[in-house]
Design an enzyme around this catalytic site. Structure first.
Site, PDB file in Angstrom:
ATOM      1  CD1 TRP A   1      -2.589   1.726   0.447  1.00 40.71           C
ATOM      2  CD2 TRP A   1      -2.021   1.899   2.613  1.00 40.71           C
ATOM      3  NE1 TRP A   1      -3.287   2.776   0.983  1.00 40.71           N
ATOM      4  CE2 TRP A   1      -2.959   2.916   2.309  1.00 40.71           C
ATOM      5  CE3 TRP A   1      -1.530   1.811   3.919  1.00 40.71           C
ATOM      6  CZ2 TRP A   1      -3.412   3.821   3.252  1.00 40.71           C
ATOM      7  CZ3 TRP A   1      -1.981   2.722   4.860  1.00 40.71           C
ATOM      8  CH2 TRP A   1      -2.911   3.708   4.534  1.00 40.71           C
TER       9      TRP A   1
ATOM     10  CG  ASP B   1      -2.651  -3.283   7.119  1.00 36.90           C
ATOM     11  OD1 ASP B   1      -3.816  -3.193   7.546  1.00 36.90           O
ATOM     12  OD2 ASP B   1      -2.120  -2.396   6.413  1.00 36.90           O
TER      13      ASP B   1
ATOM     14  CE  LYS C   1     -10.228   0.342   2.912  1.00 41.10           C
ATOM     15  NZ  LYS C   1      -9.730   1.267   1.959  1.00 41.10           N
TER      16      LYS C   1
HETATM   17  C1  LMR Z   1      -6.611   2.680  -0.895  1.00 35.29           C
HETATM   18  O1  LMR Z   1      -5.609   1.953  -0.887  1.00 35.29           O
HETATM   19  O2  LMR Z   1      -7.052   3.188  -1.924  1.00 35.29           O
HETATM   20  C2  LMR Z   1      -7.352   2.946   0.396  1.00 35.29           C
HETATM   21  O3  LMR Z   1      -6.798   2.216   1.429  1.00 35.29           O
HETATM   22  C3  LMR Z   1      -7.502   4.384   0.683  1.00 35.29           C
HETATM   23  C4  LMR Z   1      -6.233   5.066   1.084  1.00 35.29           C
HETATM   24  O4  LMR Z   1      -6.238   5.720   2.121  1.00 35.29           O
HETATM   25  O5  LMR Z   1      -5.225   4.974   0.369  1.00 35.29           O
END
Ligand code: LMR
Length: 396
Positions: free
Chosen positions: A129, A210, A245
Site C-alpha cells: 500500500w 494489516d 471497508k
Molecule cells: C486505498 O488503498 O485506496 C485505500 O486504502 C484508501 C487510502 O487511504 O489509500
C-alpha cells in the site's frame, strides 16, 4: 519558516479523487481510491450502520472523553472478530486500543515498535500500500521490502519471499497483509501461511498483520485464517485492523491496534506503553465509529444484517472480477487478464504501462493508480463495455 518549503506532489491515490471530481467527461470511471461502490457507483451507508446510528442518536448520554483505549466493548468485539476463540484470548494475552482508522492503528503500531526497539526495521511486501512506507518512515523506522508479487507471471514470489525473510534479524518486524493484498490482490494460501508462521517462529521476527479487508476476500472467517495461523505459532504479534471497508465506515476513521503478548502480565505492560503512545499522538480516539460497530456486533439482528450486506459487497466484487476477465477477453486483447479472477478483494494490477495509464485518464476519463492498480468495485454493467473498449484501445 514556511517559505523554505518546497511543494510536494499530490498523494498517488487521494490525488486521483480530486482529479476525477474535476473531470467533465460524462463517461468517466473512478477506479482509483479503494472504496466499495455499488452498481450505481455509490458508496452507500450500510443499513445496519443506519440503524445503529439511529439508536446512538437516541441513546447517547454524554460527550465526555472515552479514554485512551477508546470503547472497551468495541475493543473486545474486534478481538473476537479477528481471532475467533483463539487460545491467546482465552489466556488473556490480547490487548486492544481503538484507533482512528487502519492508518491510525498502523501509526500507533509504528510508535509502539519504536519504543520496543528503536533500531527495528520494518519489512513490507514489494509492492505494498503506497502509504505504508511513508507512514513508517514518518514514525522514524527504517523500512525494507521483501519480494512478494511477480509482475511478469501475475503470481506470488513465495520462494523468494521466504528466502529473504529467513535472513531478517531477530527483533525486526515483518508486515503482512491478512487478505485482499493491497495493491496486488494476491494472497497466501493456507500452506503458505503455515510456512510463514513456522519461519517467524524460527527466525524470531515479529509479524505485524494489516487486516483492512476482512470479509472482502472469501469470508470473515477465511480472511482471518492467516492471522490466526500466525497467532498459533508466535508469542508476540501486532494486528492493525480497520472497519473502513467491511462496515463501510471510511470517513468515521475507525480501526484498532491489537497486541498479543507472551503472557497476561507482559500484555498489561505492553498495553501501558501502547496507551502512552496514543496519549502522545492524539490523546484519545473519536467515539462515533466504535459505537456503531459495537452496537452492530452486540445485536444478533444487526450482525445478521451486516453479514448479509458484507456478503453482497463481496459477491459483487467477485462477480465483477469474472466480468472484467470475460469482457477484456471478448475484445480480443493479446494480453491475458485471467489472473484478475484468481485474485482477491478490490484491487488488481492491470499490468499496463505508464503511457497506457495516462491515455486511459486523458482520452477516456478512466482513473487508475499510477502502478496500474484498479479498484474493480468501480466497474458496473453500465460502464464495463466502455472500460473494456478503452483498455483494448490503449493495449493495441
Ligand atoms: C486505498 O488503498 O485506496 C485505500 O486504502 C484508501 C487510502 O487511504 O489509500
Amino acid at each position: 519558516m514556511f517559505s523554505a518549503l518546497k511543494p510536494l506532489p499530490t498523494d498517488p491515490i487521494l490525488g486521483l479523487m480530486a482529479a476525477y471530481k474535476q473531470d467533465t467527461n460524462p463517461n468517466k470511471i473512478d477506479l482509483g481510491v479503494g472504496v466499495y461502490k455499488d452498481e450505481q457507483g455509490n458508496t452507500p451507508v450500510l443499513k445496519a450502520v443506519k440503524t445503529a446510528e439511529a439508536f446512538r442518536l437516541e441513546n447517547e448520554k454524554s460527550k465526555s472523553y472515552i479514554g485512551l483505549a477508546g470503547n472497551l466493548d468495541f475493543c473486545h468485539k474486534m478481538e473476537s472478530l479477528l481471532l475467533g476463540e483463539h487460545q491467546a484470548l482465552l489466556a488473556n494475552r490480547v490487548r486492544t486500543a481503538q484507533a482512528p482508522g487502519g492508518t491510525g492503528a498502523l501509526r500507533v503500531a509504528a510508535e509502539f515498535i519504536k519504543r520496543c526497539n528503536k533500531d527495528a526495521t520494518i519489512w513490507v511486501t514489494n509492492p505494498t500500500w503506497a502509504n505504508h512506507i511513508s507512514l513508517f518512515e514518518a514514525a522514524g523506522l527504517s523500512v525494507k521490502e521483501y519480494p512478494y508479487y511477480d509482475y511478469e507471471n501475475k503470481d506470488l514470489m513465495f520462494d523468494e519471499m521466504i528466502e529473504t525473510l529467513s535472513k531478517v534479524p531477530k527483533g525486526d518486524v515483518v508486515l503482512v497483509h491478512a487478505c485482499c493484498h493491497n495493491p496486488s490482490g494476491m494472497d497466501l494460501n493456507e500452506t503458505q501461511w503455515n510456512t510463514l508462521a513456522q519461519l517467524a517462529k524460527d527466525v524470531g521476527f515479529t509479524p505485524l498483520v494489516d487486516i483492512a479487508y476482512q470479509g472482502f476476500g472469501s469470508s470473515l472467517e477465511e480472511d482471518a485464517r492467516g492471522l490466526r495461523i500466525l497467532a498459533d505459532a508466535v508469542e508476540e504479534l501486532i494486528i492493525c485492523s480497520s472497519c473502513s471497508k467491511n462496515f463501510g465506515l471510511y470517513r468515521e476513521r475507525i480501526g484498532a491496534c491489537s497486541l498479543i503478548a507472551k503472557d497476561s502480565a507482559t500484555a498489561d505492560i505492553s498495553s501501558s506503553v501502547m496507551l502512552s503512545v496514543v496519549r502522545a499522538i492524539y490523546s484519545m480516539p473519536p467515539a462515533h465509529g466504535a459505537d456503531i460497530v459495537n452496537t452492530i456486533l452486540g445485536s444478533t439482528e444487526l450482525t445478521q444484517q451486516w453479514h448479509q450486506e458484507l456478503d453482497e459487497m463481496r459477491n459483487r466484487i467477485n462477480g465483477l472480477r469474472s466480468l472484467i476477465k470475460q469482457s477484456l477477453a471478448a475484445k480480443g486483447i493479446a494480453q491475458d487478464f485471467s489472473f484478475i479472477e484468481r485474485q482477491h478483494g478490490m484491487f488488481s494490477f492491470l499490468g499496463i504501462n505508464k503511457e497506457q495509464i495516462a491515455r486511459l485518464q486523458q482520452e477516456y476519463g478512466i482513473y487508475i493508480v499510477g502502478s496500474s492498480r484498479v479498484n474493480v468495485a468501480g466497474i458496473s454493467d453500465t460502464n464495463i463495455d466502455y472500460f473494456a473498449n478503452a483498455v483494448a484501445d490503449v493495449c493495441k
